[in-house]
Enzyme design. Structure first.
Site, PDB file in Angstrom:
ATOM      1  CE1 TYR A  66     -31.201  94.246 -51.023  1.00 23.13           C
ATOM      2  CE2 TYR A  66     -30.981  96.155 -49.304  1.00 23.13           C
ATOM      3  CZ  TYR A  66     -30.415  95.267 -50.272  1.00 23.13           C
ATOM      4  OH  TYR A  66     -28.819  95.388 -50.415  1.00 23.13           O
ATOM      5  CG  HIS A 106     -29.914  98.712 -53.141  1.00 27.37           C
ATOM      6  ND1 HIS A 106     -30.336  97.677 -52.624  1.00 27.37           N
ATOM      7  CD2 HIS A 106     -30.832  99.164 -53.948  1.00 27.37           C
ATOM      8  CE1 HIS A 106     -31.504  97.196 -53.082  1.00 27.37           C
ATOM      9  NE2 HIS A 106     -31.728  98.052 -54.217  1.00 27.37           N
ATOM     10  CG  HIS A 108     -34.115 102.457 -54.419  1.00 24.92           C
ATOM     11  ND1 HIS A 108     -35.178 101.889 -53.908  1.00 24.92           N
ATOM     12  CD2 HIS A 108     -33.202 101.569 -55.078  1.00 24.92           C
ATOM     13  CE1 HIS A 108     -35.237 100.543 -54.095  1.00 24.92           C
ATOM     14  NE2 HIS A 108     -33.866 100.412 -54.763  1.00 24.92           N
ATOM     15  CG  ASP A 143     -37.224 100.247 -57.666  1.00 28.27           C
ATOM     16  OD1 ASP A 143     -37.761 101.125 -58.272  1.00 28.27           O
ATOM     17  OD2 ASP A 143     -37.166  99.614 -56.922  1.00 28.27           O
ATOM     18  CG  ASP A 144     -31.867  99.096 -57.946  1.00 31.89           C
ATOM     19  OD1 ASP A 144     -32.314  99.836 -57.072  1.00 31.89           O
ATOM     20  OD2 ASP A 144     -31.827  97.863 -58.246  1.00 31.89           O
ATOM     21  CG  HIS A 158     -34.585  96.281 -60.994  1.00 29.11           C
ATOM     22  ND1 HIS A 158     -35.600  95.604 -60.842  1.00 29.11           N
ATOM     23  CD2 HIS A 158     -34.516  96.777 -59.640  1.00 29.11           C
ATOM     24  CE1 HIS A 158     -35.868  95.098 -59.557  1.00 29.11           C
ATOM     25  NE2 HIS A 158     -35.213  95.904 -58.806  1.00 29.11           N
TER      26      HIS A 158
HETATM   27 NI    NI Z   1     -33.370  98.391 -55.444  1.00 28.08          NI
END
Ligand code: NI
Length: 368
Positions: free
Chosen positions: A218, A181, A177, A126-127, A272
């Site tokens: 989240y 965020h 994603h 993620d991210d 991540h």
């Molecule tokens: Ni995230």
């Protein structure tokens, strides 16, 4: 004697007449005084003015009563106030209830684990992409012939388009994603829609592939939102069932152990690719999973396997009686080919989505 008496009388008469004159003169001086006359004139003048003044207040009075009227009206509803709140309270809960029935109408719109027969798992990042760290992850996955899924931020996709192209050309999957965020549980459908459109456009612009999967930051958002995302974008909301909590930086070996030991067939593992400590653990995670006999596939591959596993019985049913044994064994798997929104869904989306480690880590790092 008579003459004396007469003279006395005459004197008395003269004196009496003189005293009378003296008494009259003082009275005459008092009468001409202006006190009495003006007093009589002022008296009638005052009432005249007083009559004029009362007329003005009389005009103002009608205005006051107008103001008093509305003041009286609110006082009446005040006692009724306790009644309206009782009516509003039931109305609000009714609306969420209306949304709730939509949840089961879109099975498969939200996935946290896939029920499969093969020992396959999906490792998700993620991210990112992170300009310096993500290439290392791609190197490791390529070295071990493992596939991963990258839930990228739109803004990072825009700044690192070459990395997205490398992901796709290497057989990995790119998911959305959100642009930056976004906490979907705190934004309107309109805001979410605009964000996902923008993010998808950035991803398509970078690598030419429209995301089929979306992971809400989240883990926020309920099943109703997932159904809407599925209908609007055709994207499946993907959560996870193995959380390494790598953002807490518990140590490389701990992250490895959580990922490897927590995995089971069909698991979706969350890490991540924006933390160096996580990237340092990726090789250990891949090696450990493969050592346990797992094959690392993309989320879409995982879901396809779950579906194909469920569809097998269907074409077999019209066959001979010898085969019914197969569908009968597979049938129980049909209703749950894809584990949709079990534990992690409620934990992440409902129980403190904001306190979710994933979110906190993302917020601190998204600024980087
Ligand atoms: Ni995230």
């Amino acid at each position: 004697m008579k003459a004396r008496v007469l003279s006395h009388l005459a004197v008395v008469l003269i004196l009496s007449s003189c005293s009378t004159v003296k008494e009259i003169s003082p009275e005459g001086e008092q009468q001409p005084g202006p006190v009495t006359q003006p007093a009589a004139k002022l008296t009638p003048a005052i009432p005249a003015e007083k009559l004029t003044k009362p007329t003005k207040p009389a005009v103002v009075l009608p205005k006051k009563p107008v103001e008093k009227v509305p003041a009286v009206v609110p006082t009446e509803p005040v006692p009724n106030v306790p009644v309206p709140p009782k009516v509003e309270i039931p109305e609000k809960p009714v609306k969420p209830v209306v949304d709730t029935p939509a949840k089961p109408q879109m099975p498969g719109s939200r996935v946290s684990r896939v029920s499969v027969s093969d020992k396959v798992v999906a490792l998700t990042f993620d991210d990112g992409p992170h300009g310096g760290l993500t290439p290392r992850v791609l190197d490791i996955l390529g070295r071990y012939n493992a596939k991963g899924t990258f839930f990228v931020l739109g803004k990072n996709a825009k700044s690192n388009p070459a990395l997205l192209r490398r992901m796709v050309s290497s057989g990995h999957e790119v998911g959305s994603h959100t642009w930056n965020h976004m906490n979907m549980s705190r934004n309107s459908r309109g805001m979410i829609e605009a964000d996902l459109i923008r993010t998808n456009e950035a991803i398509v612009s970078a690598c030419g592939v429209t995301p089929r999967v979306m992971r809400p930051p989240y883990g926020a958002g309920n099943a109703s939102l997932a159904s809407w995302v599925k209908e609007r974008f055709g994207s499946t909301t993907v959560l996870w069932d193995v959380d390494t909590n790598d953002w807490r930086k518990p140590g490389v070996q701990t992250v490895i152990n959580r990922a490897v030991n927590g995995a089971r067939p069909g698991s979706i593992i969350l890490v991540h690719d924006i933390h160096k400590s996580t990237v340092d653990a990726v090789e250990g995670i891949v090696k450990g999973l493969q050592a346990r006999g797992f094959r690392l596939v993309t989320v879409s591959e995982l879901m396809n396997k779950g579906r194909s596993y469920a569809r097998k019985p269907a074409p077999v049913i019209p066959a001979t009686p010898a085969i019914p044994a197969i569908p009968s064994v597979s049938e129980p798997e049909v209703p749950a080919p894809v584990s949709i929104e079990p534990n992690p869904v409620d934990n992440t989306a409902t129980v403190g989505a904001d306190s979710s480690p994933e979110g906190e880590a993302d917020q601190s790092d998204s600024a980087i």
